[in-house]
Scaffold this active site. Sequence first.
Site, PDB file in Angstrom:
ATOM      1  N   LYS A  44       2.994 -31.782 -81.942  1.00  0.00           N
ATOM      2  CA  LYS A  44       3.673 -31.033 -80.875  1.00  0.00           C
ATOM      3  C   LYS A  44       2.684 -30.014 -80.315  1.00  0.00           C
ATOM      4  CE  LYS A  44       7.045 -29.186 -78.448  1.00  0.00           C
ATOM      5  NZ  LYS A  44       7.515 -29.897 -77.245  1.00  0.00           N
ATOM      6  N   ASN A  68      14.575 -33.328 -70.439  1.00  0.00           N
ATOM      7  CA  ASN A  68      14.451 -32.333 -71.503  1.00  0.00           C
ATOM      8  C   ASN A  68      13.936 -31.022 -70.935  1.00  0.00           C
ATOM      9  OD1 ASN A  68      11.624 -31.348 -72.635  1.00  0.00           O
ATOM     10  ND2 ASN A  68      11.293 -33.403 -71.789  1.00  0.00           N
ATOM     11  N   SER A  69      14.333 -29.985 -71.640  1.00  0.00           N
ATOM     12  CA  SER A  69      13.730 -28.672 -71.405  1.00  0.00           C
ATOM     13  C   SER A  69      13.644 -28.005 -72.771  1.00  0.00           C
ATOM     14  CB  SER A  69      14.553 -27.839 -70.433  1.00  0.00           C
ATOM     15  OG  SER A  69      13.878 -26.607 -70.210  1.00  0.00           O
ATOM     16  N   CYS A 127       3.345 -28.403 -69.242  1.00  0.00           N
ATOM     17  CA  CYS A 127       4.729 -28.217 -69.695  1.00  0.00           C
ATOM     18  C   CYS A 127       5.545 -27.587 -68.560  1.00  0.00           C
ATOM     19  CB  CYS A 127       4.793 -27.319 -70.932  1.00  0.00           C
ATOM     20  SG  CYS A 127       6.511 -27.037 -71.425  1.00  0.00           S
ATOM     21  N   LYS A 161      -3.834 -33.032 -70.983  1.00  0.00           N
ATOM     22  CA  LYS A 161      -2.584 -33.708 -70.612  1.00  0.00           C
ATOM     23  C   LYS A 161      -2.114 -33.151 -69.276  1.00  0.00           C
ATOM     24  CE  LYS A 161       1.911 -35.208 -72.262  1.00  0.00           C
ATOM     25  NZ  LYS A 161       2.792 -35.284 -73.426  1.00  0.00           N
ATOM     26  N   GLY A 247       7.487 -43.883 -69.501  1.00  0.00           N
ATOM     27  CA  GLY A 247       8.296 -45.066 -69.233  1.00  0.00           C
ATOM     28  C   GLY A 247       8.021 -46.265 -70.097  1.00  0.00           C
ATOM     29  N   THR A 269      10.132 -40.900 -74.875  1.00  0.00           N
ATOM     30  CA  THR A 269      11.589 -41.098 -74.934  1.00  0.00           C
ATOM     31  C   THR A 269      11.985 -42.230 -75.888  1.00  0.00           C
ATOM     32  OG1 THR A 269      11.837 -40.272 -72.671  1.00  0.00           O
ATOM     33  CG2 THR A 269      13.634 -41.619 -73.523  1.00  0.00           C
TER      34      THR A 269
END
Length: 308
Positions: A44, A68-69, A127, A161, A247, A269
């Site tokens: 994470k 998500n948040s 983020c 990222k 995806g 996901t």
Amino acid sequence: MDLSTNIAGVQLSTCLMNASGARCVSQDELERLGGSLAGAIVTKSMTPQSRAGNPEPRYVGFEGGSINSMGLPNLGYAAYAKMIPGLRQFGKPIVASIAGFQMDDFVEIAKAINEVKPDLLEVNLSCPNIPGKPQIGYDVEASERLLNKIRNVVSIPMGVKLPPYFDPAHHEMLAGVLDRVKVSFITVINSVGNALVIDPDKESVVIKPKGGFGGLGGRIIKPVALANVRAFWKLLGDHIPIIGTGGVETGRDVFEHVLCGASAVQIGTALVEEDISVFERLERELKQWLQQRGYSSIMACRGKLKEL
Ligand code: SIN
């Protein structure tokens, strides 16, 4: 079938790994990834102090994807620095993801994490879920300044990222930064930020933070992810390897990312929804897909997307 790959000189036995954020906060979760068929363990995104994250509900899966948040819930970098040496027992590369709220945070974390030598450092500039803090990756100059500062304090390969970009001009600007800073790899894309999913029956948003705005993931974002992988592949060629994410639900989705130019693929996901058995299923499906098409490795089809 050879699913192995190489990211910035680091060899992975298989090109599949978790996306930062998906089942990778606690030691137990990281060890489960270690024991799974994932080709690497991605942590994470870690911040200077531990964080509980945003109020719940903060993740909702729906037909076609997720929103998500989370707000970067994590144990703080000191805890991950302690954990990383122990994660070596699994014999696979460790990718440390770092985040921060100001430049000094990133530098402090990068310095400390560099000491414990994970294999790769993934700098999260994307983020979307911290109220009042825009995604750094959308500020090209700030991104370059920050990456240069981090680059100066680390000796392990440093990647970044990125958020999704929606205009070729932005891909070009970012590619310039990545080249000048000499990043070792990129991970594209983070969730599609500040989307809104609502429940019309309840006449309500579905997550609590930020009035319901959050990052979209899952099947619904695959075309955006593929476009970003492809755009950066065309700009960067194979001198900056790309980890595609966004995806991926099936072996065919992995293949599509690779065809667009990805050297490895992260699962978000689908990992949250299906748990770590997803790696076994995706590996099986990917092997079948490649075999049917006469490929003996993922490298044989990387970037080979045809244009009309
Ligand atoms: C979050 O913790 O809010 C998600 C992390 C990210 O999107 O980078």
